[in-house]
Design a protein around this motif. Structure first.
Motif: not given
Length: 219
Positions: A73-92
């Motif tokens: 499973e792959i999730e792409h998140w945008r987190v509130a903060g300076v320049n709206d940093p993003e996170v990718i989650v790879w879930r086995l």
């Protein structure tokens, strides 16, 4: 690569400080480089009550999600903060198989790593890899490997070459890769951990480079 190494060191120092093993001076000298890192380490102590990745993306916006037939499973998140940093989650997500790496799972992880590299997003600050259930990843899918049609040298050679290539892809990403281990990480599962920049592990985590009993070992 130098910038990545410096960022990884900063994240590691921040982790030490957040977990209460560093001095105030260390904490002041190692401010996390984004709100993503701050939330990552703020959640370390609470892993027994809430998944760490959920704390990282708290109050974030899910940009996209993808569920593959392999269990990745792959999730792409945008987190509130300076320049709206993003996170990718790879879930086995193959808990019934201890999240073992099937051929399809390896292919999907490789494609996911390639997508991150090709995207080259300046906002993407970290890739998190986690497992579901009792294991992070128990290694290769032994049932698949031991199928009669697969018990030949060329199959194992090609499988291990693909696995090694995946580990190198993870190492080559410009973003820090953090593995979140709350269970067993053995064989190829431990290779994923070794290929990452940082590992956050609970007291339930177990690591091992154990081989199997028919003369094969992934190196």
């Amino acid at each position: 690569m130098l910038a990545r190494a410096r960022g990884t060191v900063a994240l590691a120092r921040a982790a030490v400080a957040r977990l209460g093993h560093g001095s105030d001076a260390l904490a002041a000298a190692a401010m996390p480089r984004s709100d993503v890192a701050a939330r990552l380490w703020a959640g370390c102590r609470a892993m027994s009550t809430a998944p760490l990745t959920r704390r990282v993306v708290a109050n974030g916006k899910l940009v996209s999600s993808q569920k593959n037939s392999s269990g990745l499973e792959i999730e792409h998140w945008r987190v509130a903060g300076v320049n709206d940093p993003e996170v990718i989650v790879w879930r086995l997500n193959r808990p019934q198989h201890f999240n073992s790496l099937s051929e399809d799972m390896i292919s999907d992880l490789s494609a996911a790593a390639d997508a991150v590299k090709r995207g080259n997003s300046q906002r993407l600050r970290v890739v998190l890899i986690e497992g579901t259930g009792k294991a992070f990843c128990a290694g290769h899918d032994l049932k698949e490997m031991m199928a009669p049609e697969h018990r030949q040298y060329t199959y194992y050679r090609d499988l291990f070459e693909r696995s090694a290539s995946l580990m190198m892809q993870i190492r080559a990403l410009s973003q820090p890769v953090v593995t979140v281990v709350d269970g067993v990480a053995t064989a190829a599962g431990m290779q994923i951990v070794a290929a990452s920049d940082l590992c956050v592990a609970t007291d339930r985590a177990k690591f091992g480079a154990s081989g199997i009993n028919f003369g094969l070992f992934c190196s």
